[in-house]
Design a protein around this motif. Sequence first.
Motif, mmCIF file in Angstrom:
data_model
loop_
_atom_site.group_PDB
_atom_site.id
_atom_site.type_symbol
_atom_site.label_atom_id
_atom_site.label_comp_id
_atom_site.label_asym_id
_atom_site.label_seq_id
_atom_site.Cartn_x
_atom_site.Cartn_y
_atom_site.Cartn_z
ATOM 1 N N ARG A 59 28.479 26.231 58.430
ATOM 2 C CA ARG A 59 28.801 25.674 59.766
ATOM 3 C C ARG A 59 28.223 24.259 59.873
ATOM 4 O O ARG A 59 27.358 23.854 59.087
ATOM 5 C CB ARG A 59 28.179 26.521 60.892
ATOM 6 C CG ARG A 59 28.549 28.000 60.846
ATOM 7 C CD ARG A 59 29.991 28.272 61.214
ATOM 8 N NE ARG A 59 30.241 27.958 62.621
ATOM 9 C CZ ARG A 59 31.431 28.081 63.208
ATOM 10 N NH1 ARG A 59 32.479 28.464 62.486
ATOM 11 N NH2 ARG A 59 31.586 27.804 64.482
ATOM 12 N N GLN A 84 36.506 18.325 71.397
ATOM 13 C CA GLN A 84 37.267 18.596 70.172
ATOM 14 C C GLN A 84 36.528 17.906 69.032
ATOM 15 O O GLN A 84 36.127 16.739 69.143
ATOM 16 C CB GLN A 84 38.689 18.040 70.288
ATOM 17 C CG GLN A 84 39.543 18.328 69.064
ATOM 18 C CD GLN A 84 40.977 17.812 69.235
ATOM 19 O OE1 GLN A 84 41.406 17.506 70.337
ATOM 20 N NE2 GLN A 84 41.683 17.702 68.112
ATOM 21 N N VAL A 85 36.296 18.662 67.931
ATOM 22 C CA VAL A 85 35.618 18.098 66.770
ATOM 23 C C VAL A 85 36.597 18.158 65.590
ATOM 24 O O VAL A 85 37.037 19.243 65.214
ATOM 25 C CB VAL A 85 34.327 18.881 66.428
ATOM 26 C CG1 VAL A 85 33.646 18.267 65.215
ATOM 27 C CG2 VAL A 85 33.395 18.915 67.618
ATOM 28 N N GLU A 88 39.313 20.844 65.392
ATOM 29 C CA GLU A 88 38.943 22.091 66.073
ATOM 30 C C GLU A 88 38.732 21.833 67.570
ATOM 31 O O GLU A 88 37.861 21.059 67.968
ATOM 32 C CB GLU A 88 37.670 22.666 65.442
ATOM 33 C CG GLU A 88 37.312 24.021 65.998
ATOM 34 C CD GLU A 88 36.106 24.625 65.271
ATOM 35 O OE1 GLU A 88 35.747 24.081 64.190
ATOM 36 O OE2 GLU A 88 35.524 25.584 65.790
ATOM 37 N N LEU A 90 37.445 22.848 71.007
ATOM 38 C CA LEU A 90 36.419 23.728 71.552
ATOM 39 C C LEU A 90 36.704 24.128 73.004
ATOM 40 O O LEU A 90 36.004 24.957 73.566
ATOM 41 C CB LEU A 90 35.045 23.044 71.477
ATOM 42 C CG LEU A 90 34.584 22.649 70.060
ATOM 43 C CD1 LEU A 90 33.224 21.964 70.116
ATOM 44 C CD2 LEU A 90 34.492 23.870 69.146
ATOM 45 N N LEU A 107 27.343 21.427 69.544
ATOM 46 C CA LEU A 107 28.700 21.815 69.163
ATOM 47 C C LEU A 107 28.647 22.473 67.778
ATOM 48 O O LEU A 107 28.333 21.839 66.775
ATOM 49 C CB LEU A 107 29.620 20.582 69.134
ATOM 50 C CG LEU A 107 29.642 19.737 70.421
ATOM 51 C CD1 LEU A 107 30.572 18.543 70.258
ATOM 52 C CD2 LEU A 107 30.065 20.581 71.609
ATOM 53 N N ASP A 108 28.960 23.752 67.815
ATOM 54 C CA ASP A 108 28.908 24.542 66.570
ATOM 55 C C ASP A 108 30.334 24.692 66.067
ATOM 56 O O ASP A 108 31.140 25.406 66.675
ATOM 57 C CB ASP A 108 28.276 25.903 66.895
ATOM 58 C CG ASP A 108 28.133 26.751 65.635
ATOM 59 O OD1 ASP A 108 28.545 26.293 64.560
ATOM 60 O OD2 ASP A 108 27.619 27.870 65.752
ATOM 61 N N VAL A 109 30.620 23.974 64.950
ATOM 62 C CA VAL A 109 31.991 23.985 64.430
ATOM 63 C C VAL A 109 31.979 24.424 62.960
ATOM 64 O O VAL A 109 30.941 24.385 62.284
ATOM 65 C CB VAL A 109 32.652 22.599 64.546
ATOM 66 C CG1 VAL A 109 32.835 22.235 66.007
ATOM 67 C CG2 VAL A 109 31.851 21.550 63.818
ATOM 68 N N SER A 110 33.152 24.828 62.524
ATOM 69 C CA SER A 110 33.248 25.283 61.124
ATOM 70 C C SER A 110 33.224 24.076 60.177
ATOM 71 O O SER A 110 33.687 22.981 60.546
ATOM 72 C CB SER A 110 34.534 26.087 60.920
ATOM 73 O OG SER A 110 35.646 25.298 61.263
ATOM 74 N N TYR A 117 32.511 13.726 60.833
ATOM 75 C CA TYR A 117 32.913 14.569 61.967
ATOM 76 C C TYR A 117 33.061 13.677 63.211
ATOM 77 O O TYR A 117 32.142 12.950 63.577
ATOM 78 C CB TYR A 117 31.889 15.683 62.229
ATOM 79 C CG TYR A 117 31.977 16.780 61.188
ATOM 80 C CD1 TYR A 117 32.752 17.920 61.420
ATOM 81 C CD2 TYR A 117 31.318 16.654 59.978
ATOM 82 C CE1 TYR A 117 32.862 18.904 60.467
ATOM 83 C CE2 TYR A 117 31.424 17.630 59.015
ATOM 84 C CZ TYR A 117 32.205 18.770 59.259
ATOM 85 O OH TYR A 117 32.311 19.732 58.295
#
Lengths: 141, 254
Positions: A59, A84-85, A88, A90, A107-110, A117
């Motif tokens: 992550r 939005q990251v 993705e 959010l 912000l926890d993104v894949s 990013y």
Amino acid sequence: MKHLFVLFFILTLGFSSCLKKVEGVDDLTTNIYDTAYSGASWFYIEEAYSFFNTLGQPRVMVLCIVPSNATPGLKPTSFYTTAQVNAEDLGLIYAPKENDGSYEFYLDVSDDGTDSYCVTMAVYNAEDSTSINGFTECVNL
Amino acid sequence: MLARIYFLLSALLVCSTLGLSQDNKASEGDSTKRIRRPLLPSEGVIRFLVDVDNGYFEVLVNDSLLIKRYMDTLPEGNYSATVWSPGYTPMPFHFIVEAGKINTQHLTLHHNTAKIDFVNSYREYRNKFHTSVTLPGCLTLANTLISGSFMIAAFDIRKKVVEDVALYQQAALNSEVNDIKLRVEKNNLRYSVYRGIFYTGTGFSLALLGTTIYTALRFKRRNAEPVYLDQSPWHDRFSFQVSPFGCRLQFNIG
């Protein structure tokens, strides 16, 4: 009588010096809740790092901060925004107000395998469920 | 101050005692009260009813006796006299005093030409005064008051605009921000208009003030207030002086 006139006009001229143009009237574009906002980006990325969650998945955590001076004087207890990251979305997220008046968004993104990013955040307008004044900030891991 | 009051009271007392103050409207009953002694068999009373607008007249009887009262006691006989009043032409006339009777002499005087000229010139002077001083002064005052009212109104609107600008920085709702901006736009437009009217009005007021001062000075330089002084034709024959220390009757011979 003549002295009275002179005194009256001196007072008039004195008062007239206060009748100058009101400052800030032409600059009412500094509130982020204003659709005509023309200021700089109202948030910045404090840090970004990759990690593995409890399931062992890779992550990326991006910490975005909305500083106190970027928000209105009357601070809402929670600041709502859409984020939005990269690709993705959010959706609608919020953060509580910190003691110094700022708001911190984790912000926890894949992990999509890239080093860069880019975060796009917009102020959420709850009255008509729209997002306004979106900005994009990028960071490298 | 006390000396002046004492002097005035003394003068009034003396004048009223001597009957120098004129009262042409006195009734018959009042006139009889002023006769201090009974008439002698060869005496009579003559009463002058003189039609003048100032209430004062002098009668010179037989070129020797000056009467400043509206009635007096004289020996019976025919008299020739001249009556005069300030602003009027002296007019000779005759009257008869009959023993034991009160005769009334009606007299109508005519204005002298100097008085008529004075009235005309004074009217013209006052008209010029109003044109040169009163009218520009009133216009200046009215314009200044109107400008002042717009200044006060502009102050009030400015206060609202400043408050709304501060509120804009505080607002955390889009609708509130829009409302504030609309109010600021509307009030700021009104403020600008009022401010413009005030500055224009102040400019006009200054111009009018300058005009008023200029016309007033020009009027003062070019015009002198007419003064009418009419002396009694017999002023150099008799003089009666009253002071706190007494009174003096003076005859000038020659």
